[in-house]
Design a protein around this motif. Structure first.
Motif, PDB file in Angstrom:
ATOM      1  N   THR A   1       0.837  -1.193   0.000  1.00 13.48           N
ATOM      2  CA  THR A   1       0.000   0.000   0.000  1.00 13.48           C
ATOM      3  C   THR A   1       0.875   1.248   0.000  1.00 13.48           C
ATOM      4  O   THR A   1       0.635   2.194  -0.758  1.00 13.48           O
ATOM      5  CB  THR A   1      -0.919   0.031   1.233  1.00 13.48           C
ATOM      6  OG1 THR A   1      -1.405  -1.270   1.522  1.00 13.48           O
ATOM      7  CG2 THR A   1      -2.080   0.979   1.017  1.00 13.48           C
ATOM      8  N   ALA A   2       1.888   1.254   0.856  1.00 15.78           N
ATOM      9  CA  ALA A   2       2.782   2.411   0.931  1.00 15.78           C
ATOM     10  C   ALA A   2       3.495   2.653  -0.394  1.00 15.78           C
ATOM     11  O   ALA A   2       3.753   3.801  -0.771  1.00 15.78           O
ATOM     12  CB  ALA A   2       3.802   2.199   2.052  1.00 15.78           C
ATOM     13  N   LEU A   3       3.789   1.583  -1.104  1.00 21.08           N
ATOM     14  CA  LEU A   3       4.516   1.700  -2.371  1.00 21.08           C
ATOM     15  C   LEU A   3       3.755   2.536  -3.390  1.00 21.08           C
ATOM     16  O   LEU A   3       4.351   3.312  -4.137  1.00 21.08           O
ATOM     17  CB  LEU A   3       4.786   0.299  -2.928  1.00 21.08           C
ATOM     18  CG  LEU A   3       5.658   0.185  -4.166  1.00 21.08           C
ATOM     19  CD1 LEU A   3       7.062   0.703  -3.898  1.00 21.08           C
ATOM     20  CD2 LEU A   3       5.706  -1.270  -4.642  1.00 21.08           C
ATOM     21  N   VAL A   4       2.427   2.426  -3.421  1.00 19.66           N
ATOM     22  CA  VAL A   4       1.638   3.143  -4.421  1.00 19.66           C
ATOM     23  C   VAL A   4       1.020   4.423  -3.876  1.00 19.66           C
ATOM     24  O   VAL A   4       0.573   5.284  -4.639  1.00 19.66           O
ATOM     25  CB  VAL A   4       0.517   2.247  -4.988  1.00 19.66           C
ATOM     26  CG1 VAL A   4       1.106   0.986  -5.607  1.00 19.66           C
ATOM     27  CG2 VAL A   4      -0.522   1.882  -3.931  1.00 19.66           C
TER      28      VAL A   4
ATOM     29  N   GLY B   1       2.841   2.344 -21.148  1.00 17.87           N
ATOM     30  CA  GLY B   1       4.114   1.683 -20.880  1.00 17.87           C
ATOM     31  C   GLY B   1       4.849   2.244 -19.687  1.00 17.87           C
ATOM     32  O   GLY B   1       6.088   2.365 -19.703  1.00 17.87           O
ATOM     33  N   LEU B   2       4.137   2.600 -18.649  1.00 17.32           N
ATOM     34  CA  LEU B   2       4.782   3.157 -17.461  1.00 17.32           C
ATOM     35  C   LEU B   2       5.755   2.147 -16.854  1.00 17.32           C
ATOM     36  O   LEU B   2       5.432   0.956 -16.762  1.00 17.32           O
ATOM     37  CB  LEU B   2       3.728   3.554 -16.429  1.00 17.32           C
ATOM     38  CG  LEU B   2       2.782   4.679 -16.855  1.00 17.32           C
ATOM     39  CD1 LEU B   2       1.618   4.781 -15.879  1.00 17.32           C
ATOM     40  CD2 LEU B   2       3.532   6.000 -16.945  1.00 17.32           C
TER      41      LEU B   2
ATOM     42  N   ASP C   1       8.321  -4.130 -10.783  1.00 16.04           N
ATOM     43  CA  ASP C   1       9.727  -3.713 -10.719  1.00 16.04           C
ATOM     44  C   ASP C   1       9.787  -2.484  -9.820  1.00 16.04           C
ATOM     45  O   ASP C   1       9.649  -1.352 -10.279  1.00 16.04           O
ATOM     46  CB  ASP C   1      10.241  -3.410 -12.123  1.00 16.04           C
ATOM     47  CG  ASP C   1      11.731  -3.060 -12.149  1.00 16.04           C
ATOM     48  OD1 ASP C   1      12.323  -2.849 -11.064  1.00 16.04           O
ATOM     49  OD2 ASP C   1      12.306  -2.985 -13.254  1.00 16.04           O
ATOM     50  N   ARG C   2       9.994  -2.715  -8.533  1.00  7.99           N
ATOM     51  CA  ARG C   2       9.900  -1.616  -7.576  1.00  7.99           C
ATOM     52  C   ARG C   2      10.912  -0.499  -7.820  1.00  7.99           C
ATOM     53  O   ARG C   2      10.557   0.685  -7.741  1.00  7.99           O
ATOM     54  CB  ARG C   2      10.027  -2.154  -6.142  1.00  7.99           C
ATOM     55  CG  ARG C   2       8.847  -3.010  -5.716  1.00  7.99           C
ATOM     56  CD  ARG C   2       8.955  -3.452  -4.268  1.00  7.99           C
ATOM     57  NE  ARG C   2      10.146  -4.257  -4.026  1.00  7.99           N
ATOM     58  CZ  ARG C   2      10.479  -4.780  -2.844  1.00  7.99           C
ATOM     59  NH1 ARG C   2       9.702  -4.551  -1.777  1.00  7.99           N
ATOM     60  NH2 ARG C   2      11.563  -5.497  -2.700  1.00  7.99           N
ATOM     61  N   PRO C   3      12.195  -0.808  -8.113  1.00  8.21           N
ATOM     62  CA  PRO C   3      13.138   0.295  -8.338  1.00  8.21           C
ATOM     63  C   PRO C   3      12.775   1.170  -9.538  1.00  8.21           C
ATOM     64  O   PRO C   3      13.082   2.361  -9.553  1.00  8.21           O
ATOM     65  CB  PRO C   3      14.475  -0.431  -8.552  1.00  8.21           C
ATOM     66  CG  PRO C   3      14.319  -1.727  -7.825  1.00  8.21           C
ATOM     67  CD  PRO C   3      12.886  -2.112  -8.033  1.00  8.21           C
ATOM     68  N   ALA C   4      12.133   0.592 -10.541  1.00  4.06           N
ATOM     69  CA  ALA C   4      11.789   1.366 -11.738  1.00  4.06           C
ATOM     70  C   ALA C   4      10.502   2.159 -11.578  1.00  4.06           C
ATOM     71  O   ALA C   4      10.252   3.107 -12.328  1.00  4.06           O
ATOM     72  CB  ALA C   4      11.664   0.424 -12.936  1.00  4.06           C
TER      73      ALA C   4
ATOM     74  N   PRO D   1       5.785   6.286  -8.273  1.00  7.41           N
ATOM     75  CA  PRO D   1       4.384   6.352  -7.845  1.00  7.41           C
ATOM     76  C   PRO D   1       3.691   7.651  -8.223  1.00  7.41           C
ATOM     77  O   PRO D   1       2.492   7.660  -8.534  1.00  7.41           O
ATOM     78  CB  PRO D   1       4.474   6.191  -6.325  1.00  7.41           C
ATOM     79  CG  PRO D   1       5.855   6.628  -5.969  1.00  7.41           C
ATOM     80  CD  PRO D   1       6.706   6.219  -7.126  1.00  7.41           C
ATOM     81  N   VAL D   2       4.412   8.775  -8.205  1.00 12.70           N
ATOM     82  CA  VAL D   2       3.766  10.053  -8.477  1.00 12.70           C
ATOM     83  C   VAL D   2       3.433  10.181  -9.963  1.00 12.70           C
ATOM     84  O   VAL D   2       2.305  10.542 -10.332  1.00 12.70           O
ATOM     85  CB  VAL D   2       4.642  11.230  -7.999  1.00 12.70           C
ATOM     86  CG1 VAL D   2       3.916  12.545  -8.245  1.00 12.70           C
ATOM     87  CG2 VAL D   2       4.984  11.078  -6.523  1.00 12.70           C
ATOM     88  N   ARG D   3       4.373   9.877 -10.830  1.00 19.28           N
ATOM     89  CA  ARG D   3       4.087   9.909 -12.266  1.00 19.28           C
ATOM     90  C   ARG D   3       2.959   8.941 -12.607  1.00 19.28           C
ATOM     91  O   ARG D   3       2.080   9.257 -13.426  1.00 19.28           O
ATOM     92  CB  ARG D   3       5.353   9.549 -13.058  1.00 19.28           C
ATOM     93  CG  ARG D   3       5.149   9.595 -14.567  1.00 19.28           C
ATOM     94  CD  ARG D   3       6.380   9.112 -15.309  1.00 19.28           C
ATOM     95  NE  ARG D   3       6.142   8.994 -16.747  1.00 19.28           N
ATOM     96  CZ  ARG D   3       6.875   8.253 -17.551  1.00 19.28           C
ATOM     97  NH1 ARG D   3       7.907   7.562 -17.075  1.00 19.28           N
ATOM     98  NH2 ARG D   3       6.604   8.187 -18.845  1.00 19.28           N
ATOM     99  N   THR D   4       2.962   7.773 -11.969  1.00 20.18           N
ATOM    100  CA  THR D   4       1.900   6.805 -12.213  1.00 20.18           C
ATOM    101  C   THR D   4       0.551   7.348 -11.768  1.00 20.18           C
ATOM    102  O   THR D   4      -0.459   7.195 -12.467  1.00 20.18           O
ATOM    103  CB  THR D   4       2.213   5.484 -11.482  1.00 20.18           C
ATOM    104  OG1 THR D   4       3.455   4.956 -11.965  1.00 20.18           O
ATOM    105  CG2 THR D   4       1.112   4.452 -11.703  1.00 20.18           C
TER     106      THR D   4
END
Length: 410
Positions: A257-260, A302-303, A334-337, A340-343
Motif C-alpha cells: 500500500t505504501a509503495l503506491v 508503458g509506465l 519492478d519496484r526500483p523502476a 508512484p507520483v508519475r503513475t
C-alpha cells in the motif's frame, strides 16, 4: 541532572550486561532501528529526564511488543506520559479521528490527544504533562500528505514553545530514500496534509525530516537529538529489514500500500473510489460506469515497473459503499523502476478520458494534496501525464538541493 526512582533502581543493577537484554530489545547484528540503538545505549539520551512519547501502534519491537510497554517496564526510563496522533496511540480510531484523553489500561500512563492540535494549545499540553523530553517514534510511509510527519512538525514546534527537548527515533522509509519525487507544496495551500514546501514523495526518514524542519521551517529551532538506524541504505525497501509491518493507519495495511500511496492517494481528490472499504486500499481504484477501457488506456502508456489489471469491487464503506464499481488494480512488478507520483498522474489523466463522469471533489481537495492548482488545471486543460510532470521540474530540483543538506544515510 534529575534522578528518578527508576534511575536509582537502575544503578543498583548496573552489573547487568546489555547483551542480556530481553528479546524485545534484540536486533539484527547489522541492522538496528533508532529504538534498538537507544536500548543498546542504555537509554543514555534519556537519562535522568521525565519522558513523554509521541507514538502509535507502529512503535513496536521486532517481536511486536509496543515500545511504551517495554520502556514503562524498564527501570532505566522515567516514562510519564504518552501523546497520541490521528487514529490514536493504540490505533482504535478511523481516518479523521483520535482517542481523546484517557489513562492507558496496560500501563496506567496518561495518554494525551495531539490530533489537530498545534502551536500554543499543544505546547500547553506538553507543559501540563510535566515531561522534560518528548520522544517521537512513528512509522512513516514516505508521502507528504501522510499526516504523521506533520504531527512530528507540530510537536517539534510546540516543544520549542514549551521549552522541551525533542528526540526522534528513526525507522526506515518503507519505499526507500532514493529520491524526492513529485510537486512541491506551495505555502498558500498549507494544511495538515502538508504544512511546509516539501515534495509529494520526500524520500527521507523521519529523523532526516526532523532535521529539515528544524533547519528550514521552524521559526525557532527546538533542541533536537536523533537516534539513527544502523545499517540502513537509501535503496532498501521495507522488506530488506525483516521488520514486522504494523498498519500505521487503518487503510495502510501492507508495505505494498505504501509503495503506491504517494500517487494513488490523489484519487481522494476525485469522485472515484481510492479503494477504501476494500482489502486493497489505494491499489484498487474505480467508479460506477468504468470498465476495462481504463486499464487498457493506462497500460498503453508503458509506465515503468507497473501493470494495470481490469478490476471490479464493492467497497464496504466510503465512496460507492455497497455498489459494484469497475476500475483498475495496480500491480508493481519492478519496484526500483516504479515512480508512484508519475503513475498517479497518468491514472488521473486516463481516468478523465475513459470515464465521462470523472470529477474533482467539490472543495478542490486535489489542490491540497498536490500542493497547488497546477495539476488540476493542467489536466482539465487536456495536458498529458509527461507534460504535467514537467510542470514541477524546477521546484523539485530546488527542493532536492535543500533536502541533500539533511540526509543522514548513504
Amino acid at each position: 541532572m534529575r534522578l528518578s526512582r527508576r534511575t536509582l533502581l537502575a544503578a543498583a543493577t548496573a552489573t547487568a550486561s546489555l547483551t542480556s537484554a530481553p528479546p524485545a530489545q534484540a536486533a539484527h547484528p547489522h541492522r538496528r532501528t533508532g529504538f534498538e540503538n537507544l536500548v543498546a545505549s542504555g537509554y543514555a539520551q534519556l537519562d535522568g529526564e521525565r519522558i513523554g512519547i509521541v507514538t502509535n501502534p507502529t512503535g513496536v519491537t521486532r517481536d511486536v511488543q509496543h515500545i511504551v510497554d517495554v520502556m514503562h517496564a524498564d527501570p532505566r526510563v522515567d516514562l510519564t506520559a504518552v501523546f497520541g496522533p490521528e487514529h490514536g496511540f493504540r490505533g482504535t480510531a478511523q481516518a479523521g479521528g483520535s482517542e481523546g484523553r484517557y489513562d492507558d489500561p496496560a500501563t496506567g500512563l496518561p495518554v494525551h490527544d495531539t490530533y489537530l492540535k498545534s502551536g500554543r494549545p499543544l505546547a500547553d499540553i506538553f507543559t501540563a504533562s510535566g515531561v522534560d523530553t518528548i520522544v517521537f517514534d512513528i512509522q512513516d510511509v514516505g508521502a507528504r500528505f501522510y499526516t504523521y510527519i506533520w504531527t512530528l512538525y507540530d510537536c517539534m514546534e510546540a516543544a520549542q514553545l514549551a521549552g522541551k527537548r525533542f528526540v526522534v527515533l528513526d525507522r526506515p522509509n518503507p519505499v526507500t530514500g532514493r529520491a524526492a519525487q513529485g510537486p512541491v507544496l506551495h505555502k498558500e495551500f498549507a494544511t495538515f496534509v502538508g504544512r511546509q514546501p516539501i515534495s509529494q514523495a520526500h524520500g527521507m526518514t523521519v529523523a532526516e525530516l526532523a532535521r529539515l524542519f528544524n533547519g528550514e521551517f521552524l521559526t525557532s529551532p527546538v533542541p533536537l537529538d536523533t537516534v539513527l538506524m544502523t545499517g540502513w541504505r537509501r535503496s532498501e525497501f521495507y522488506d530488506a529489514w525483516n521488520l514486522p509491518w504494523v498498519p500505521p493507519s487503518p487503510n495502510m495495511p501492507t508495505p505494498d500500500t505504501a509503495l503506491v500511496y504517494a500517487g494513488t492517494c490523489l484519487f481522494e481528490g476525485t469522485n472515484l473510489s481510492e479503494g477504501r472499504g476494500t482489502t486493497r486500499p489505494f491499489e484498487l481504484l474505480g467508479a460506477e460506469g468504468l470498465d476495462g477501457r481504463w486499464a487498457a488506456a493506462v497500460n498503453e502508456l508503458g509506465l515503468p515497473g507497473v501493470h494495470f489489471r481490469e478490476a471490479y469491487f464493492a467497497p464496504t464503506f466510503s465512496k460507492f459503499q455497497g455498489k459494484t464499481v469497475g476500475g483498475v488494480q495496480i500491480h508493481v512488478h519492478d519496484r526500483p523502476a516504479y515512480d508512484p507520483v508519475r503513475t498517479g498522474i497518468a491514472l488521473l489523466v486516463t481516468a478523465k478520458k475513459a470515464w465521462s463522469g470523472f470529477g474533482w471533489r467539490a472543495d478542490n481537495w486535489i489542490d491540497k494534496l498536490t500542493g497547488s492548482t497546477r495539476v488540476r488545471t493542467m489536466i482539465d486543460a487536456g495536458a498529458g501525464a509527461d507534460e504535467v510532470v514537467a510542470g514541477w521540474r524546477e521546484e523539485l530540483t530546488a527542493f532536492r538541493r535543500i533536502r541533500k543538506n539533511y540526509l543522514l544515510y548513504g
